[in-house]
Enzyme design. Structure first.
Site, mmCIF file in Angstrom:
data_model
loop_
_atom_site.group_PDB
_atom_site.id
_atom_site.type_symbol
_atom_site.label_atom_id
_atom_site.label_comp_id
_atom_site.label_asym_id
_atom_site.label_seq_id
_atom_site.Cartn_x
_atom_site.Cartn_y
_atom_site.Cartn_z
ATOM 1 N N GLY A 225 29.923 -13.652 45.386
ATOM 2 C CA GLY A 225 28.673 -13.537 44.647
ATOM 3 C C GLY A 225 28.468 -12.122 44.130
ATOM 4 C CB SER A 226 25.333 -10.304 43.405
ATOM 5 O OG SER A 226 24.804 -11.320 42.574
#
Length: 670
Positions: free
Chosen positions: A293-294
């Site tokens: 993810g981020s």
């Protein structure tokens, strides 16, 4: 009469001759054969088990050692009543009726054998129960053996692993270093009499067992305990399925702590089913790959910065929450408009990250990802390490760079993320992480590990660190802030892939960061699997980072920063805020804009004046005019060619722009 005597004499002579011949055969011709048979019956080779080496933490505390315990064996030939023997032993050992029946069957089937194992390496309370019944159990013997013992129980169990009943390493460090810590067993030939009593003799062959080498780890048991306690608390509080934490020393790659929850007690392996042990015993930090993810946006930013495609103060249009690529509309987690690159990372805009990845270019993005060690094992000295998943560049679709830019379509381990962030923290050196600091008296030096590589330049690293610090100062990572210390890091929230599809409601929350940000000494990666209902990295993982960092900094004696004096005693404090690095950078940007001349009005049908426009606005204007841009640098337009007011029909289809981020770059250009 004489004939009869002669006959008997001949028979007797033949009989004596036959005996002599037979004796000659036995004593001379077949002597070696019968000597061997006698030796096989009278002599036994006894294996002398070698004690396994002791495993200690960085400060010398024992984590795994060998102790002498008792095992139960039976001579079936001396057992008078198999059912009685099984019943009494079963009661002492706490066996079920099925186990007792199995022992009866074994005793009956092996009635002609002199030895079978019944129970290996039993606990002291079971031993006492057996000893209390020895008088009623003919043929039952207690034999000393070496057993692996873990003094601190569950502490670091998935890292240490465990050894099996025959002292063979089966998991973790016990498996990886088995040949080193197992030692070499000895052997001794003994004479066995008719009662199976064994005696030694100095003339018989013997070789002593050689103990295995000790291991000294980089793990600190006190820090490991604190990490495991905070991880367990977080997993329980967030109703998560599991969790992982890795703590690295960024300057060396040494693993200071590595925790997985749920865990297990290697002293009580029989308490777990096979599936339970596989789940609890798995070292998730190296074996479990997940979509980051981020947190992966830091790598995307590294690629864009390294290519010179952007600077931290460039502006990106985040399209108010959605971007359409190749007919696919990709949404952000919330709508954003115009953000600086620094803000894209701090606020974790997916659209902004996609544009960073596209600006870097697919090959540069892929090469940077590989350079940070993704798609291959880190090489840590632990078994079962996953390489994660990074598809070869030739298998990337048109949308792959966009998805990978915000951490989808790629999988990593917690250790890989920690190692990559360690490279950012230490100035740009990708190090091979390690757990064993010394084998015996010999230190395991850097020459035993892979030579460090340099994924990006020092200039890129400086900008990355500044961007990651802004995440904690003003972005999604503020819950990771530690009072008195500068912290840099990145949050991540990723939907899990279950059955080949993204599963709504199933998330992995993570935070990876380093502290102190100015002179990093700790890199901490936290991964929480399926937290609920608070599932964002800022909610489920960042607070765990803060709790661990606070205790680790105190434990390691890393002093906090002191706030500068606003005034000495008796002086009036100055008015206004104290200066810091970020406002200075922002002032520089505003000065750069102010110093640029205002665009000059030009007649219609001519090339506009691009001077002073940001890169984003210049690209948008050129696109409307159908001009192809060649950009040099980043920031704001300082020069252009053809010049403003040049008729479009004479200008051609290409416009060159030279950009600068500040006044210091006044002379940028060819």
């Amino acid at each position: 009469m004489s004939a009869r005597l002669s006959f008997f004499a001949a028979v007797l002579g033949a009989w004596l001759l036959a005996i002599v011949v037979r004796l000659y055969g036995l004593q001379v011709i077949e002597r070696q054969h019968y000597v061997k048979l006698a030796s096989d019956q009278q002599q036994r080779v006894v294996t002398l088990a070698a004690p396994r080496g002791t495993i200690r933490d960085a400060r010398g505390r024992e984590l795994a050692t060998s102790v002498e315990v008792e095992s139960v064996a039976v001579d079936p030939r001396k057992v008078e009543d198999p059912e009685h023997t099984a019943a009494v032993l079963g009661e002492a050992l706490g066996w079920s009726s099925r186990q007792r029946a199995e022992l009866v069957a074994r005793l009956t089937a092996n009635a002609d054998r002199h030895f079978i194992w019944v129970a290996r390496k039993i606990d002291p309370e079971r031993l006492q129960a057996v000893e209390d019944q020895r008088d009623t159990l003919p043929g039952v013997n207690l034999l000393p053996e070496s057993r692996r013992f873990y003094p601190l129980g569950e502490l670091a169990a998935p890292v240490l692993g465990y050894a099996g009943m025959d002292n063979i390493g089966l998991a973790g460090l016990e498996l990886f270093y088995d040949k080193i810590i197992a030692g070499r067993p000895g052997r001794r030939v003994v004479i066995q009499d008719g009662t199976t009593t064994k005696v030694t003799h100095p003339g018989l062959e013997a070789s002593a067992a050689r103990a295995g080498a000790d291991l000294r780890l980089t793990l600190d048991a006190a820090l490991q305990y604190r990490v495991e306690r905070e991880l367990e608390t977080a997993v329980r509080r967030s109703n998560a399925a599991s969790g992982t934490v890795v703590v690295l020393a960024p300057q060396s790659g040494a693993v200071l702590a590595m925790a997985s929850y749920p865990s297990f007690d290697p002293n009580r392996l029989s308490d777990y089913s096979r599936s339970e042990l596989e789940n609890r015993g798995r070292n998730r930090a190296v074996a479990d790959a997940y979509e980051p993810g981020s947190t992966f946006k830091a790598i995307t930013l590294a690629a864009a910065l390294e290519q010179g495609a952007v600077s931290l103060d460039d502006e990106i249009d985040c399209e108010m929450g959605a971007l359409e690529l190749n007919g696919v509309r990709i949404r952000d987690h919330r709508p954003f408009g115009i953000l600086s690159v620094r803000q894209v990372i701090a606020r974790s805009s997916n659209v902004g990250a996609m544009k960073l990845g596209l600006a870097a270019g697919r090959k540069a993005l892929y090469d940077t990802i590989r350079a940070f060690g993704f798609g291959r094992p880190t090489g840590i000295d632990l078994p079962a390490e996953s390489a994660g998943l990074l598809r070869p560049l030739e298998r990337w679709s048109a949308l792959t760079p966009a998805y990978v830019s915000f951490g989808q379509g790629i999988s990593t381990t917690a250790l890989q993320m920690a190692t990559a962030f360690a490279a950012i923290a230490n100035g740009g050196r990708l190090l091979q992480p390690y757990v064993v600091a010394a084998i015996g008296d010999r230190e395991v030096g850097p020459e035993a590990r892979r030579r460090p590589s340099t994924p990006v330049s020092p200039a890129t690293v400086r900008q990355l660190r500044a961007a990651l610090e802004s995440v904690v100062l003003e972005g999604t990572g503020t819950p990771a802030a530690v009072a008195g210390y500068r912290v840099a890091g990145k949050t991540g929230t990723a939907e899990k892939v279950i059955g080949g599809r993204y599963a709504e409601g199933h998330y992995v929350a993570s935070f990876v960061g380093f502290v102190p940000a100015g002179e990093p000494q700790l890199v901490i990666a936290v991964v929480i699997d399926e937290p609920w209902p608070a599932y964002h990295g800022s909610e489920a993982a960042a607070p765990v980072f803060r709790a661990i960092a606070q205790q680790a900094l105190l434990h390691l004696g890393i002093r906090p920063l002191r706030e500068p004096h606003r005034a000495w005693p008796g002086e009036r404090p100055p008015s206004g805020p104290l200066p810091d690095d970020r406002p200075a950078a922002r002032r520089q940007v505003s000065l750069a804009r102010a110093a640029l001349p205002a665009p000059v009005p030009v007649p219609a049908g001519t090339v506009p004046d691009f001077t002073g426009l940001s890169k984003r606005r210049a690209v948008a204007l050129a696109s409307r005019l159908g001009l192809r841009l060649e950009l040099h640098g980043s920031g704001f337009v300082r020069r252009q060619q053809p010049s403003a007011a040049t008729p479009l029909e004479l200008a051609g289809s290409t416009l060159e722009l030279w950009l600068t981020p500040s006044l210091a770059s006044d002379g940028e250009g060819p």
